[in-house]
Design an enzyme around this catalytic site. Structure first.
Site, PDB file in Angstrom:
ATOM      1  N   THR A 103       0.786  -1.403  -0.017  1.00 30.56           N
ATOM      2  CA  THR A 103      -0.008  -0.161   0.192  1.00 30.56           C
ATOM      3  C   THR A 103       0.860   1.257  -0.140  1.00 30.56           C
ATOM      4  OG1 THR A 103      -0.189   0.037   2.243  1.00 30.56           O
ATOM      5  CG2 THR A 103      -1.988  -1.107   0.951  1.00 30.56           C
TER       6      THR A 103
ATOM      7  N   SER B  12      -5.409  -0.776   6.740  1.00 33.58           N
ATOM      8  CA  SER B  12      -6.257   0.120   7.513  1.00 33.58           C
ATOM      9  C   SER B  12      -7.659   0.430   7.074  1.00 33.58           C
ATOM     10  CB  SER B  12      -5.393   1.526   7.754  1.00 33.58           C
ATOM     11  OG  SER B  12      -5.249   2.082   6.494  1.00 33.58           O
TER      12      SER B  12
ATOM     13  N   TYR C 190     -10.826  -4.249  11.335  1.00 36.58           N
ATOM     14  CA  TYR C 190      -9.711  -3.412  11.595  1.00 36.58           C
ATOM     15  C   TYR C 190      -9.518  -2.702  12.901  1.00 36.58           C
ATOM     16  CZ  TYR C 190      -7.390   0.986  11.192  1.00 36.58           C
ATOM     17  OH  TYR C 190      -6.385   2.262  11.746  1.00 36.58           O
TER      18      TYR C 190
ATOM     19  N   HIS D 213     -10.832   8.699   2.053  1.00 37.52           N
ATOM     20  CA  HIS D 213     -10.826   9.670   3.101  1.00 37.52           C
ATOM     21  C   HIS D 213     -11.355  11.082   2.497  1.00 37.52           C
ATOM     22  CE1 HIS D 213      -7.168   7.907   5.347  1.00 37.52           C
ATOM     23  NE2 HIS D 213      -8.359   7.215   5.312  1.00 37.52           N
ATOM     24  N   LEU D 214     -12.142  11.652   3.220  1.00 39.10           N
ATOM     25  CA  LEU D 214     -13.290  12.904   2.854  1.00 39.10           C
ATOM     26  C   LEU D 214     -12.332  13.995   2.015  1.00 39.10           C
ATOM     27  CD1 LEU D 214     -15.907  13.881   2.381  1.00 39.10           C
ATOM     28  CD2 LEU D 214     -15.621  15.175   4.790  1.00 39.10           C
TER      29      LEU D 214
ATOM     30  N   TYR E 257     -23.356  11.594   2.872  1.00 36.00           N
ATOM     31  CA  TYR E 257     -23.893  10.506   3.373  1.00 36.00           C
ATOM     32  C   TYR E 257     -24.698  11.051   4.535  1.00 36.00           C
ATOM     33  CZ  TYR E 257     -21.271   7.552   0.060  1.00 36.00           C
ATOM     34  OH  TYR E 257     -20.660   7.043  -1.052  1.00 36.00           O
TER      35      TYR E 257
END
Length: 327
Positions: free
Chosen positions: A41, A79, A143, A189-190, A208
């Site tokens: 990753t 993660s 996680y 991630h935002l 959301y």
């Protein structure tokens, strides 16, 4: 940040987002750094200049870890919450099994200091806000459960074998530091997702749920600048005490809503960011904010970059740098 220069540290997962920024801060503080990463990753170009790079798995750390190291900073974990639900064994094998092997390698080599990148996901659904270290731990995903299991392992190692250990628990890391920034694939991630809309790489950002019991109806989250986070890790090395496992939450002490993030991106970038209303996601608490009181008291840490606009601006600079090679 560190006053104890000239030491040698291993940074597992140091080709990833947070690990690479911590490695860069260690080098700037005068330390010698080895980065261990399997690049599953992470990114080879993320390893800061001046660090030795070893491509490999934490399960194999025993083959070369020796007493010349003063400590380990451990970031080598999967993660993604959603992935952990559908592929839990991946998280147990790597996050728990890999750390088991790492702790054994450290014990055999006589390396007795560890700073662990934990997560506030260990708390699950919060019972109070802001979250403190004494709140119940009830993770809602494999996680979070794998990270909590590692925290328990570290506590046992400290008690039984004198390990000096600090676990740092945090939620949303954001921003960038020089050439080190977020490059997740897929991105979840935002802030980087909203920046992708500003760059024209995606048409809209999904919101959301807009009926939460928050000031504007959208979820509130704690965002911390990645450089502030890195400084906490260096302070944790200095605070680590033999036989103790110290757990500290890290956060800004307040939160920002989804709509606040979107509006801040509009202001920082000068670009339109269309929104799409979407249903609530299961398991999304209205507010997730971590108390950093213990970190202030025990580490002497406080965030120096708490402003959301500054966090977004650094992330925007990095995102534009990456744009020509973006998919």
């Amino acid at each position: 940040m560190s006053s104890s220069t000239g030491k040698k540290y291993l940074v597992t997962g140091g080709a990833g987002y947070v690990g690479s920024v911590v490695a860069a801060h260690l080098l700037e503080a005068g330390h010698t750094v080895t980065v261990l990463d399997d690049l599953s990753t992470g990114f080879r170009e993320g390893v800061p200049e001046g660090a030795e790079f070893v491509e490999g798995r934490i399960q194999d750390a025993a083959t070369w870890l020796d007493a010349s190291y003063d400590g380990v900073l451990h970031f080598a974990a999967y993660s993604q919450v959603g992935e952990s639900v559908v592929d839990p064994e991946k998280y147990w094998v790597n996050n728990v099994g890999g750390t088991t092997a790492l702790l054994a390698a450290m014990r055999d080599a006589g390396v007795r200091t560890l700073v662990f990148s934990s997560t506030a996901a260990t708390y699950g659904e919060p019972v109070s806000s802001p979250i403190t270290e004494s709140d119940p731990t009830a993770p809602t995903s494999p996680y979070g459960a794998s990270k909590l299991a590692v925290d328990h392992m570290i506590s046992g190692e400290a008690t039984a074998h004198g390990l000096a250990a600090v676990s740092l628990r945090y939620f949303n890391v954001a921003g960038a530091y020089g050439s080190c920034g977020e490059r997740h694939s897929p991105e979840s991630h935002l802030i980087p997702l909203v920046l992708q809309v500003a760059l024209g790489q995606r048409e809209t950002i999904s919101v959301y749920g807009d009926d939460y019991p928050t000031p504007d109806g959208t979820c509130v989250r704690d965002y911390i600048h990645v450089a502030d986070l890195a400084e906490a890790h260096l302070l944790a090395l200095e605070a680590a005490t033999a036989g103790e496992h110290l757990i500290c939450n890290l956060g800004n002490g307040n939160g920002f809503s989804v709509r606040e993030v979107i509006e801040t991106v509009r202001q920082v970038t000068g670009h339109p960011v269309p929104e799409t209303a979407a249903p609530r996601r299961g398991g999304d608490p209205a507010v997730l904010v971590a108390s950093a009181a213990t970190a202030r008291e025990r580490l002497g840490w406080k965030p120096s970059r708490p402003d959301l606009a500054a966090i977004v601006a650094d992330a925007w600079t990095f995102a534009r740098r990456e744009e020509p090679t973006a998919p």
